[in-house]
Motif scaffolding. Structure first.
Motif, short mmCIF file in Angstrom:
data_model
loop_
_atom_site.label_atom_id
_atom_site.label_comp_id
_atom_site.label_asym_id
_atom_site.label_seq_id
_atom_site.Cartn_x
_atom_site.Cartn_y
_atom_site.Cartn_z
N VAL A 192 -6.84 -7.34 12.45
CA VAL A 192 -7.99 -8.20 12.20
C VAL A 192 -9.22 -7.44 12.69
O VAL A 192 -9.33 -7.14 13.87
CB VAL A 192 -7.85 -9.56 12.91
CG1 VAL A 192 -9.09 -10.41 12.66
CG2 VAL A 192 -6.60 -10.28 12.44
N LYS A 193 -10.14 -7.11 11.81
CA LYS A 193 -11.30 -6.30 12.14
C LYS A 193 -12.57 -7.11 11.97
O LYS A 193 -12.63 -8.03 11.17
CB LYS A 193 -11.36 -5.06 11.26
CG LYS A 193 -10.13 -4.16 11.33
CD LYS A 193 -10.26 -2.98 10.38
CE LYS A 193 -9.03 -2.09 10.42
NZ LYS A 193 -9.13 -0.95 9.48
N PHE A 204 -15.87 -11.46 22.11
CA PHE A 204 -15.21 -10.16 22.25
C PHE A 204 -16.19 -9.01 22.14
O PHE A 204 -15.82 -7.87 22.32
CB PHE A 204 -14.12 -10.02 21.18
CG PHE A 204 -12.91 -10.85 21.46
CD1 PHE A 204 -11.80 -10.28 22.06
CD2 PHE A 204 -12.88 -12.19 21.15
CE1 PHE A 204 -10.67 -11.05 22.33
CE2 PHE A 204 -11.77 -12.95 21.41
CZ PHE A 204 -10.65 -12.39 22.01
N LEU A 205 -17.45 -9.28 21.81
CA LEU A 205 -18.44 -8.23 21.67
C LEU A 205 -18.73 -7.63 23.05
O LEU A 205 -19.20 -8.29 23.96
CB LEU A 205 -19.73 -8.78 21.06
CG LEU A 205 -20.82 -7.75 20.78
CD1 LEU A 205 -20.34 -6.73 19.75
CD2 LEU A 205 -22.08 -8.44 20.29
N GLY A 206 -18.41 -6.36 23.24
CA GLY A 206 -18.62 -5.69 24.52
C GLY A 206 -17.60 -6.04 25.58
O GLY A 206 -17.72 -5.61 26.71
N HIS A 207 -16.62 -6.83 25.23
CA HIS A 207 -15.60 -7.23 26.20
C HIS A 207 -14.46 -6.23 26.13
O HIS A 207 -13.59 -6.32 25.28
CB HIS A 207 -15.11 -8.65 25.88
CG HIS A 207 -14.14 -9.18 26.90
ND1 HIS A 207 -14.55 -9.81 28.05
CD2 HIS A 207 -12.78 -9.17 26.93
CE1 HIS A 207 -13.49 -10.17 28.75
NE2 HIS A 207 -12.40 -9.79 28.09
#
Length: 228
Positions: A192-193, A204-207
């Motif tokens: 899943v992209k 999830f951005l930057g995580h």
């Protein structure tokens, strides 16, 4: 005397039937800007004394011009498709003079005839048709069980809302320029992209986990209590 009357009647009916039309197949010669078509009959007319309708100077039968096309539809819905040279139509001739009716909007008003004529080449309407065994670029097939198959190079749906009830199987890629919402679970057998994935409490951005490694994790050591 009787023979003379019979010959006179035969001659009268021959003259009358030579111009009498009910229906005949034809091929479209050209399509006009107003949607009417110019057609050539596909069957010769039988003239008096069993003479066949002659060809014109171009070696073909006479072109009948400006024949309106009848499409399947109602006031609220109709089916459109392009007509082209060589397409087959069934030309039907009205028993009443419809020349005024053909020029106006086809509504509930009753139009006066130009004359008492009818069943002639002046009162034709064209209905597109095709034999089933002939191939076509676009085919819509409905079988006895109610299954519908559409064969086309491209299908475009232009609607405010499209509702599908039942299971949807797609053999190919799906792309969307808008949002996708689901009340159920989403499963994927592949990756899943995306630019970001978010939950109500986490993005999830930057995580990232910089210390995460690969391989088998080392189990924790066994705890040994201190000696008394």
């Amino acid at each position: 005397m009787a023979n003379s009357i019979a010959k006179l009647l035969d001659s009268f009916f021959d003259n009358k039937m030579e111009d009498f039309e009910t229906a005949f197949p034809a091929a479209i010669e050209s399509v006009n800007d107003d949607g009417t078509v110019n057609v050539r009959p596909s069957v010769r007319n039988c003239l008096r004394n069993m003479q066949m309708e002659p060809n014109m100077k171009d070696g073909k039968l006479m072109v009948i011009k400006n024949v309106p096309v009848l499409w399947a539809g109602t006031k609220t819905v109709h089916i459109e498709y392009e007509l082209d040279q060589g397409d087959t139509v069934l030309c039907i001739s009205s028993s009443r003079d419809i020349r005024n009716w053909k020029k106006e909007k086809w509504d509930e008003a009753a139009y006066d005839p130009v004359s008492f004529s009818g069943n002639d080449l002046l009162n034709l309407l064209a209905i597109p048709f095709r034999r089933v065994q002939e191939s076509a670029t676009t085919v819509i097939n409905i079988d006895r069980e109610g299954n519908v198959t559409v064969k086309a190079s491209e299908v475009t749906l232009d609607a405010e809302n499209v509702k599908i009830t039942g299971k949807l199987d797609v053999d190919g890629d799906i792309s969307s320029a808008g949002n996708i919402a689901s009340d159920g679970e989403i499963e994927a057998s592949g990756k899943v992209k995306g630019s970001d994935f978010a939950t109500p409490t986490l993005s999830f951005l930057g995580h990232t986990h910089l210390t995460a490694g690969t391989g088998s994790p080392t189990p924790p050591s066994v705890y040994t209590p201190p000696s008394p």
